[in-house]
Write a protein that holds these residues in place. Sequence first.
Motif, PDB file in Angstrom:
ATOM      1  N   UNK A  38       0.829  -1.204   0.000  1.00 27.49           N
ATOM      2  CA  UNK A  38       0.000   0.000   0.000  1.00 27.49           C
ATOM      3  C   UNK A  38       0.867   1.259   0.000  1.00 27.49           C
ATOM      4  N   UNK A  39       1.923   1.263   0.792  1.00 30.47           N
ATOM      5  CA  UNK A  39       2.821   2.426   0.839  1.00 30.47           C
ATOM      6  C   UNK A  39       3.478   2.636  -0.515  1.00 30.47           C
ATOM      7  N   UNK A  40       3.865   1.562  -1.167  1.00 32.82           N
ATOM      8  CA  UNK A  40       4.480   1.662  -2.493  1.00 32.82           C
ATOM      9  C   UNK A  40       3.474   2.200  -3.511  1.00 32.82           C
ATOM     10  N   UNK A  41       2.256   1.713  -3.459  1.00 32.44           N
ATOM     11  CA  UNK A  41       1.213   2.187  -4.369  1.00 32.44           C
ATOM     12  C   UNK A  41       0.914   3.667  -4.112  1.00 32.44           C
ATOM     13  N   UNK A  42       0.890   4.073  -2.859  1.00 28.88           N
ATOM     14  CA  UNK A  42       0.609   5.472  -2.508  1.00 28.88           C
ATOM     15  C   UNK A  42       1.736   6.388  -2.977  1.00 28.88           C
ATOM     16  N   UNK A  43       2.973   5.908  -2.906  1.00 33.71           N
ATOM     17  CA  UNK A  43       4.105   6.728  -3.355  1.00 33.71           C
ATOM     18  C   UNK A  43       4.023   7.040  -4.847  1.00 33.71           C
ATOM     19  N   UNK A  44       3.370   6.166  -5.594  1.00 33.47           N
ATOM     20  CA  UNK A  44       3.240   6.369  -7.037  1.00 33.47           C
ATOM     21  C   UNK A  44       2.121   7.357  -7.381  1.00 33.47           C
ATOM     22  N   UNK A  45       1.374   7.810  -6.382  1.00 29.37           N
ATOM     23  CA  UNK A  45       0.231   8.707  -6.598  1.00 29.37           C
ATOM     24  C   UNK A  45       0.454  10.032  -5.884  1.00 29.37           C
ATOM     25  N   UNK A  46      -0.234  11.071  -6.362  1.00 30.88           N
ATOM     26  CA  UNK A  46      -0.141  12.382  -5.711  1.00 30.88           C
ATOM     27  C   UNK A  46      -0.978  12.445  -4.436  1.00 30.88           C
ATOM     28  N   UNK A  47      -2.181  11.932  -4.523  1.00 28.97           N
ATOM     29  CA  UNK A  47      -3.078  11.951  -3.380  1.00 28.97           C
ATOM     30  C   UNK A  47      -4.075  10.810  -3.513  1.00 28.97           C
ATOM     31  N   UNK A  48      -4.882  10.605  -2.487  1.00 29.97           N
ATOM     32  CA  UNK A  48      -5.865   9.542  -2.546  1.00 29.97           C
ATOM     33  C   UNK A  48      -6.372   9.148  -1.173  1.00 29.97           C
ATOM     34  N   UNK A  49      -7.054   8.001  -1.151  1.00 31.28           N
ATOM     35  CA  UNK A  49      -7.643   7.468   0.065  1.00 31.28           C
ATOM     36  C   UNK A  49      -7.168   6.030   0.235  1.00 31.28           C
ATOM     37  N   UNK A  50      -6.762   5.705   1.443  1.00 33.39           N
ATOM     38  CA  UNK A  50      -6.438   4.320   1.769  1.00 33.39           C
ATOM     39  C   UNK A  50      -7.536   3.819   2.685  1.00 33.39           C
ATOM     40  N   UNK A  51      -8.156   2.734   2.267  1.00 33.11           N
ATOM     41  CA  UNK A  51      -9.183   2.087   3.068  1.00 33.11           C
ATOM     42  C   UNK A  51      -8.557   0.804   3.586  1.00 33.11           C
ATOM     43  N   UNK A  59       2.358  -4.836   9.304  1.00 33.70           N
ATOM     44  CA  UNK A  59       2.326  -3.627  10.147  1.00 33.70           C
ATOM     45  C   UNK A  59       0.902  -3.323  10.576  1.00 33.70           C
ATOM     46  N   UNK A  60       0.781  -2.250  11.374  1.00 32.92           N
ATOM     47  CA  UNK A  60      -0.527  -1.781  11.811  1.00 32.92           C
ATOM     48  C   UNK A  60      -0.892  -0.537  11.003  1.00 32.92           C
ATOM     49  N   UNK A  61      -2.145  -0.124  11.089  1.00 36.32           N
ATOM     50  CA  UNK A  61      -2.608   1.053  10.338  1.00 36.32           C
ATOM     51  C   UNK A  61      -1.773   2.284  10.684  1.00 36.32           C
ATOM     52  N   UNK A  62      -1.361   2.415  11.958  1.00 32.53           N
ATOM     53  CA  UNK A  62      -0.604   3.594  12.390  1.00 32.53           C
ATOM     54  C   UNK A  62       0.779   3.635  11.744  1.00 32.53           C
ATOM     55  N   UNK A  63       1.374   2.476  11.521  1.00 33.52           N
ATOM     56  CA  UNK A  63       2.662   2.425  10.822  1.00 33.52           C
ATOM     57  C   UNK A  63       2.480   2.871   9.379  1.00 33.52           C
ATOM     58  N   UNK A  64       1.442   2.367   8.730  1.00 31.39           N
ATOM     59  CA  UNK A  64       1.166   2.731   7.345  1.00 31.39           C
ATOM     60  C   UNK A  64       0.926   4.225   7.223  1.00 31.39           C
ATOM     61  N   UNK A  65       0.233   4.800   8.185  1.00 24.78           N
ATOM     62  CA  UNK A  65      -0.047   6.239   8.153  1.00 24.78           C
ATOM     63  C   UNK A  65       1.251   7.052   8.108  1.00 24.78           C
ATOM     64  N   UNK A  66       2.285   6.555   8.767  1.00 21.55           N
ATOM     65  CA  UNK A  66       3.578   7.252   8.768  1.00 21.55           C
ATOM     66  C   UNK A  66       4.319   7.127   7.445  1.00 21.55           C
TER      67      UNK A  66
END
Length: 183
Positions: A38-51, A59-66
Amino acid sequence: MVNVIIVFPKIEEAKSIKNLLIRNGISVTKVCTTGAQAAQAADACDDGVIICGYKFLDMMYSDLENYIPKYFDMIVLSSKKNYEEVRDSGVVCLSMPIKSMDFVNTVSLTIENLLWERKKRKSRPKERTEEEKKVIKAAKLKLMHDFEYDEQDAHRYLQKKSMDNGINIVEMAYMILDNSDCF
């Protein structure tokens, strides 16, 4: 289009949520089973929503948020026992079980907010570099010296000439510095 990334440790859960969103007109960019994906996919985008869920394989959601870019929002689907913790962290949290339309409406509202923020971000004037500021200042000084303008009048003259010629103020400043006898 806003990027929607779905992250759940079980691919069946992620695909089920993806199908629900697609049926309701929300396109999904990526489905993942780990936070790293998910972090890798988000890095390829400018903005968005992670569900996502509360916990992934790595990891936990809080780690991903960082790890995600700052223009990403997160919606966490969590059990009632983890709901308070997630909500207190400032992340949007929905307690399971949830009605499908409530979930879809929350995602739609989050997407609308992201689109509004994107529009607001793009409408802000870009910050000038130090070099551009120096060129504008030098052009104003030249106008002040050549035409005995004060700084405000020199700036107004520079703005007006740039608008009249349909170019940005930095380009006009370069033109004034190159040959001021034309102005």
